[in-house]
Structures are given as structure tokens and as C-alpha cells.
Design a protein around this motif. Structure first.
Motif, PDB file in Angstrom:
ATOM      1  N   VAL A 126      17.348 -26.706  -2.037  1.00 41.10           N
ATOM      2  CA  VAL A 126      16.592 -27.698  -1.281  1.00 41.10           C
ATOM      3  C   VAL A 126      15.092 -27.499  -1.442  1.00 41.10           C
ATOM      4  CG1 VAL A 126      16.080 -28.543   1.044  1.00 41.10           C
ATOM      5  CG2 VAL A 126      18.435 -28.028   0.391  1.00 41.10           C
ATOM      6  N   LEU A 127      14.647 -26.248  -1.329  1.00 43.09           N
ATOM      7  CA  LEU A 127      13.211 -25.977  -1.297  1.00 43.09           C
ATOM      8  C   LEU A 127      12.598 -25.979  -2.696  1.00 43.09           C
ATOM      9  CD1 LEU A 127      10.909 -25.255   0.650  1.00 43.09           C
ATOM     10  CD2 LEU A 127      11.444 -22.851   0.265  1.00 43.09           C
ATOM     11  N   VAL A 128      13.146 -25.185  -3.583  1.00 44.07           N
ATOM     12  CA  VAL A 128      12.533 -25.008  -4.900  1.00 44.07           C
ATOM     13  C   VAL A 128      12.817 -26.192  -5.819  1.00 44.07           C
ATOM     14  CG1 VAL A 128      12.423 -23.527  -6.942  1.00 44.07           C
ATOM     15  CG2 VAL A 128      12.633 -22.511  -4.672  1.00 44.07           C
ATOM     16  N   LEU A 129      14.061 -26.646  -5.824  1.00 41.53           N
ATOM     17  CA  LEU A 129      14.421 -27.725  -6.737  1.00 41.53           C
ATOM     18  C   LEU A 129      13.901 -29.084  -6.296  1.00 41.53           C
ATOM     19  CD1 LEU A 129      18.095 -26.951  -7.854  1.00 41.53           C
ATOM     20  CD2 LEU A 129      16.006 -26.706  -9.170  1.00 41.53           C
ATOM     21  N   GLU A 130      13.855 -29.341  -4.993  1.00 40.98           N
ATOM     22  CA  GLU A 130      13.572 -30.695  -4.529  1.00 40.98           C
ATOM     23  C   GLU A 130      12.241 -30.818  -3.786  1.00 40.98           C
ATOM     24  OE1 GLU A 130      15.535 -32.712  -5.790  1.00 40.98           O
ATOM     25  OE2 GLU A 130      17.207 -31.412  -6.286  1.00 40.98           O
ATOM     26  N   LEU A 131      12.042 -30.014  -2.741  1.00 43.21           N
ATOM     27  CA  LEU A 131      10.899 -30.249  -1.858  1.00 43.21           C
ATOM     28  C   LEU A 131       9.553 -29.888  -2.479  1.00 43.21           C
ATOM     29  CD1 LEU A 131      12.047 -29.196   1.726  1.00 43.21           C
ATOM     30  CD2 LEU A 131      11.585 -31.479   0.840  1.00 43.21           C
ATOM     31  N   ILE A 132       9.462 -28.715  -3.090  1.00 42.62           N
ATOM     32  CA  ILE A 132       8.154 -28.247  -3.551  1.00 42.62           C
ATOM     33  C   ILE A 132       7.576 -29.109  -4.674  1.00 42.62           C
ATOM     34  CG2 ILE A 132       7.057 -26.353  -4.812  1.00 42.62           C
ATOM     35  CD1 ILE A 132       8.286 -24.436  -2.917  1.00 42.62           C
ATOM     36  N   PRO A 133       8.338 -29.476  -5.720  1.00 35.21           N
ATOM     37  CA  PRO A 133       7.726 -30.342  -6.748  1.00 35.21           C
ATOM     38  C   PRO A 133       7.229 -31.665  -6.189  1.00 35.21           C
ATOM     39  CG  PRO A 133       9.760 -29.368  -7.567  1.00 35.21           C
ATOM     40  CD  PRO A 133       9.701 -29.059  -6.115  1.00 35.21           C
ATOM     41  N   LEU A 134       8.015 -32.281  -5.295  1.00 37.76           N
ATOM     42  CA  LEU A 134       7.596 -33.551  -4.706  1.00 37.76           C
ATOM     43  C   LEU A 134       6.375 -33.366  -3.805  1.00 37.76           C
ATOM     44  CD1 LEU A 134       8.128 -36.560  -4.284  1.00 37.76           C
ATOM     45  CD2 LEU A 134       9.718 -35.953  -2.452  1.00 37.76           C
ATOM     46  N   THR A 135       6.386 -32.302  -2.998  1.00 37.75           N
ATOM     47  CA  THR A 135       5.250 -32.039  -2.112  1.00 37.75           C
ATOM     48  C   THR A 135       3.979 -31.742  -2.904  1.00 37.75           C
ATOM     49  OG1 THR A 135       6.793 -31.130  -0.483  1.00 37.75           O
ATOM     50  CG2 THR A 135       4.466 -30.651  -0.169  1.00 37.75           C
ATOM     51  N   ALA A 136       4.110 -30.962  -3.973  1.00 38.86           N
ATOM     52  CA  ALA A 136       2.942 -30.653  -4.801  1.00 38.86           C
ATOM     53  C   ALA A 136       2.371 -31.910  -5.431  1.00 38.86           C
ATOM     54  CB  ALA A 136       3.327 -29.637  -5.877  1.00 38.86           C
ATOM     55  N   ALA A 137       3.237 -32.783  -5.936  1.00 43.63           N
ATOM     56  CA  ALA A 137       2.761 -34.018  -6.558  1.00 43.63           C
ATOM     57  C   ALA A 137       2.031 -34.900  -5.547  1.00 43.63           C
ATOM     58  CB  ALA A 137       3.940 -34.773  -7.180  1.00 43.63           C
ATOM     59  N   MET A 138       2.590 -35.051  -4.353  1.00 43.55           N
ATOM     60  CA  MET A 138       1.950 -35.889  -3.343  1.00 43.55           C
ATOM     61  C   MET A 138       0.643 -35.270  -2.857  1.00 43.55           C
ATOM     62  SD  MET A 138       5.323 -37.097  -1.182  1.00 43.55           S
ATOM     63  CE  MET A 138       4.337 -38.030  -0.020  1.00 43.55           C
ATOM     64  N   PHE A 139       0.609 -33.952  -2.739  1.00 38.39           N
ATOM     65  CA  PHE A 139      -0.612 -33.274  -2.302  1.00 38.39           C
ATOM     66  C   PHE A 139      -1.731 -33.478  -3.320  1.00 38.39           C
ATOM     67  CE2 PHE A 139      -3.372 -29.598  -1.671  1.00 38.39           C
ATOM     68  CZ  PHE A 139      -3.513 -29.587  -0.294  1.00 38.39           C
ATOM     69  N   VAL A 140      -1.417 -33.312  -4.601  1.00 43.17           N
ATOM     70  CA  VAL A 140      -2.420 -33.515  -5.644  1.00 43.17           C
ATOM     71  C   VAL A 140      -2.852 -34.977  -5.695  1.00 43.17           C
ATOM     72  CG1 VAL A 140      -2.838 -33.412  -8.128  1.00 43.17           C
ATOM     73  CG2 VAL A 140      -1.645 -31.548  -6.997  1.00 43.17           C
ATOM     74  N   ALA A 141      -1.909 -35.890  -5.485  1.00 38.24           N
ATOM     75  CA  ALA A 141      -2.260 -37.310  -5.488  1.00 38.24           C
ATOM     76  C   ALA A 141      -3.265 -37.630  -4.394  1.00 38.24           C
ATOM     77  CB  ALA A 141      -0.998 -38.153  -5.312  1.00 38.24           C
ATOM     78  N   MET A 142      -3.045 -37.100  -3.193  1.00 36.08           N
ATOM     79  CA  MET A 142      -3.939 -37.384  -2.077  1.00 36.08           C
ATOM     80  C   MET A 142      -5.291 -36.681  -2.199  1.00 36.08           C
ATOM     81  SD  MET A 142      -2.348 -39.516  -0.254  1.00 36.08           S
ATOM     82  CE  MET A 142      -0.694 -40.127   0.068  1.00 36.08           C
ATOM     83  N   ARG A 143      -5.279 -35.456  -2.699  1.00 37.03           N
ATOM     84  CA  ARG A 143      -6.517 -34.682  -2.740  1.00 37.03           C
ATOM     85  C   ARG A 143      -7.304 -34.873  -4.035  1.00 37.03           C
ATOM     86  NH1 ARG A 143      -7.252 -30.319   0.581  1.00 37.03           N
ATOM     87  NH2 ARG A 143      -9.262 -30.283  -0.496  1.00 37.03           N
ATOM     88  N   CYS A 144      -6.640 -35.213  -5.134  1.00 36.56           N
ATOM     89  CA  CYS A 144      -7.323 -35.250  -6.429  1.00 36.56           C
ATOM     90  C   CYS A 144      -7.242 -36.609  -7.115  1.00 36.56           C
ATOM     91  CB  CYS A 144      -6.730 -34.181  -7.360  1.00 36.56           C
ATOM     92  SG  CYS A 144      -6.852 -32.504  -6.732  1.00 36.56           S
ATOM     93  N   ALA A 145      -6.016 -37.101  -7.341  1.00 36.98           N
ATOM     94  CA  ALA A 145      -5.841 -38.275  -8.196  1.00 36.98           C
ATOM     95  C   ALA A 145      -6.432 -39.536  -7.575  1.00 36.98           C
ATOM     96  CB  ALA A 145      -4.358 -38.467  -8.507  1.00 36.98           C
ATOM     97  N   ILE A 146      -6.117 -39.798  -6.313  1.00 37.56           N
ATOM     98  CA  ILE A 146      -6.632 -41.014  -5.672  1.00 37.56           C
ATOM     99  C   ILE A 146      -8.159 -40.965  -5.533  1.00 37.56           C
ATOM    100  CG2 ILE A 146      -6.601 -42.351  -3.542  1.00 37.56           C
ATOM    101  CD1 ILE A 146      -3.652 -41.680  -3.280  1.00 37.56           C
ATOM    102  N   PRO A 147      -8.783 -39.853  -5.099  1.00 37.63           N
ATOM    103  CA  PRO A 147     -10.254 -39.799  -5.122  1.00 37.63           C
ATOM    104  C   PRO A 147     -10.840 -39.957  -6.520  1.00 37.63           C
ATOM    105  CG  PRO A 147      -9.393 -38.108  -3.659  1.00 37.63           C
ATOM    106  CD  PRO A 147      -8.216 -38.682  -4.376  1.00 37.63           C
ATOM    107  N   SER A 148     -10.168 -39.421  -7.541  1.00 30.77           N
ATOM    108  CA  SER A 148     -10.659 -39.602  -8.912  1.00 30.77           C
ATOM    109  C   SER A 148     -10.594 -41.060  -9.328  1.00 30.77           C
ATOM    110  CB  SER A 148      -9.846 -38.739  -9.882  1.00 30.77           C
ATOM    111  OG  SER A 148     -10.098 -37.370  -9.689  1.00 30.77           O
ATOM    112  N   GLY A 149      -9.543 -41.764  -8.911  1.00 30.01           N
ATOM    113  CA  GLY A 149      -9.469 -43.190  -9.183  1.00 30.01           C
ATOM    114  C   GLY A 149     -10.596 -43.950  -8.518  1.00 30.01           C
ATOM    115  N   SER A 150     -10.952 -43.562  -7.294  1.00 31.37           N
ATOM    116  CA  SER A 150     -12.083 -44.191  -6.608  1.00 31.37           C
ATOM    117  C   SER A 150     -13.399 -43.889  -7.322  1.00 31.37           C
ATOM    118  CB  SER A 150     -12.151 -43.703  -5.158  1.00 31.37           C
ATOM    119  OG  SER A 150     -10.967 -44.029  -4.458  1.00 31.37           O
ATOM    120  N   GLN A 151     -13.558 -42.667  -7.829  1.00 35.28           N
ATOM    121  CA  GLN A 151     -14.758 -42.331  -8.594  1.00 35.28           C
ATOM    122  C   GLN A 151     -14.838 -43.157  -9.871  1.00 35.28           C
ATOM    123  OE1 GLN A 151     -14.611 -38.127  -9.309  1.00 35.28           O
ATOM    124  NE2 GLN A 151     -14.713 -37.604  -7.119  1.00 35.28           N
ATOM    125  N   LEU A 152     -13.692 -43.356 -10.513  1.00 42.48           N
ATOM    126  CA  LEU A 152     -13.672 -44.163 -11.728  1.00 42.48           C
ATOM    127  C   LEU A 152     -14.064 -45.610 -11.426  1.00 42.48           C
ATOM    128  CD1 LEU A 152     -12.947 -43.731 -14.737  1.00 42.48           C
ATOM    129  CD2 LEU A 152     -10.682 -44.607 -14.211  1.00 42.48           C
TER     130      LEU A 152
END
Length: 265
Positions: A103-129
Motif C-alpha cells: 500500500v505504502l511503497v507501491l501505491e501511496l508514495i509515488p502518487l504523493t510525490a508526484a502531486m507534491f512536486v506538481a503543487m510545489r514545482c511544476a504548477i509554479p513553473s508553468g505560471s513563470q513560463l
């Protein structure tokens, strides 16, 4: 005298909705293909390209690395404790640690990491672009013969994808360590059984699905938020700025569903 807004019929509104939906997805697919070609092109990794990517990767990954790792460790401790105590109460302690890893390693962490990076990095980078495009920076690069996609967009996409993969990999290692310590403590008595159980969970097929899922997660959160920043939006698209976020979550959900089918069916 006020001008009345034109009233669109239902077929017209439906046609505009379908056209906007198709155009948004086409832009995402097209931009993803362009980024993939540039990412595989050796010319993108010259001295200037390497410098831009290294700087962007450092800026996107370093500030969030420690915080997310600590968050993953705390989440692992809490979930492991809950699952172990629940399994003990039902006499299923032998399956508790395997359930935690699945549950944790296979499913939750990859999804949580992707969403965390999206909120903290990818979406602000899109706004900068988008700010660079509106200020004329991208057009100025084109006028001097530079490629704005290669210089401004590609480093941001690579940095977001790298941050997502790095956070997922590091957090999975931390989660495994926390799970072991929660069950066996600071000793090596359970190392043999833990290693055997880990090998049983991470079969070659499951490992391949896990790696592909993490990779596609990183590509989705890196490419989709950049689309709105690169393209000029009309008035109807500006009224639905959350559409890009909804499309990103839809893609993440689709990838997760496909991975579940690949792992358990």
C-alpha cells in the motif's frame, strides 16, 4: 446603450466545449512529443543546455527534498503502526508488513510525490513560463535566433520530472527503513525475513510496473502544467483555469488504475 451579449444555442455551446477539450488535449500531446524529442536529442545537452538544466534541477529539487522525506518518514511510521496493530488484533500479523509495503511503497508514495512536486514545482513553473510569454521574453528569444522551448521550457520539464522521480525513490527507501524499524526495532533479527518478503512483493513484473508508473507520473506532472504557460489562452479558457489541474489529476488517476490492473489482475 448596452450591447447585448450573443446568446449561443445548446449545439453551439456543446461544439465549443468539445473543441476546447480536444484542443487542450492536443496541445498536451504535442508538447509532450516535442519535449520527448528534445530530451533525447544530444544537441539539448550542450554547455548552455547542461547549465540551464542543472540550475533548474537544483532549484526545483533541493528546497523540497528534506521536507518531503521527513513527511514520508512520519507517514510511514503512522501507517505502519496502524496496519500492524490492526493485523495483530485479527491474527494476521504475518501479512501486516507485506500489506504496508504494497500500500505504502507501491501505491501511496509515488502518487504523493508526484502531486507534491506538481503543487510545489511544476504548477509554479508553468505560471513563470506564462509570465515570460506575456512579458515578451519568449518572443525576444525567437527574434535573436534562440529556441524558447529548448531554453525555457525543457529545463523546467526535466527539473520537475527529476524532482518527482528523486522524491519517490528516496521516500520509498525511507518508508522501507521506517517499516522495518517499526516492526523489528534497531536489530538485524528480522532482516532475513524482511528481505525475503521484499523480494516476494517486488517481483520483476511488479518492479517494472512500479518503475513505469513513477516515470509516467513524473512526465504527467511535468508536461501538463507547462501547456497553459506556453500557449496563449482565449477568454473561455481563462474562465476555466482549473481545467489544466483537472486534466493532470485525470491522467494521474488513469496511470494509477492501469498500474493496479497490471499488479493485481
Amino acid at each position: 446603450m448596452q450591447l447585448r451579449q450573443p446568446v449561443h444555442t445548446l449545439p453551439e455551446r456543446l461544439a465549443r466545449l468539445i473543441w476546447g477539450w480536444a484542443l487542450a488535449w492536443w496541445r498536451i500531446v504535442y508538447l509532450g512529443a516535442v519535449v520527448l524529442v528534445l530530451g533525447l536529442s544530444p544537441s539539448s545537452y550542450g554547455r548552455l543546455g547542461r547549465g540551464l538544466m542543472a540550475r533548474r534541477i537544483y532549484l526545483e529539487t533541493t528546497p523540497i527534498l528534506i521536507g518531503f522525506t521527513v513527511l514520508a518518514a512520519l507517514l510511514s511510521l503512522v501507517i505502519t503502526r496502524i496496519v500492524v496493530v490492526t493485523a495483530l488484533s485479527y491474527g494476521l500479523s504475518r501479512y501486516a508488513l507485506e500489506m504496508v509495503i504494497r500500500v505504502l511503497v507501491l501505491e501511496l508514495i509515488p502518487l504523493t510525490a508526484a502531486m507534491f512536486v506538481a503543487m510545489r514545482c511544476a504548477i509554479p513553473s508553468g505560471s513563470q513560463l506564462a509570465s515570460l510569454r506575456l512579458s515578451g521574453r519568449l518572443a525576444a528569444l525567437e527574434r535573436v535566433g534562440a529556441d524558447p522551448v529548448r531554453m525555457e521550457l525543457l529545463p523546467r520539464v526535466v527539473a520537475a520530472a527529476f524532482a518527482s522521480v528523486t522524491l519517490a525513490a528516496l521516500s520509498c527507501v525511507v518508508a522501507l527503513a521506517m517499516s522495518y524499524l517499526s516492526v523489528f526495532g534497531f536489530n538485524t533479527a528480522g532482516l532475513a525475513s524482511f528481505t525475503r518478503m521484499f523480494g516476494h512483493v517486488f517481483s520483476p513484473e511488479v518492479t517494472l510496473v512500479f518503475a513505469l508508473k513513477t516515470l509516467f507520473f513524473s512526465l504527467a506532472i511535468a508536461v501538463i502544467p507547462m501547456t497553459a504557460g506556453l500557449y496563449d489562452l482565449d477568454k473561455s479558457e481563462r474562465r476555466s483555469e482549473l481545467g489544466g489541474l483537472a486534466r493532470m489529476f485525470a491522467v494521474l488517476l488513469l496511470i494509477e488504475m492501469i498500474s493496479l490492473v497490471g499488479n493485481y489482475y
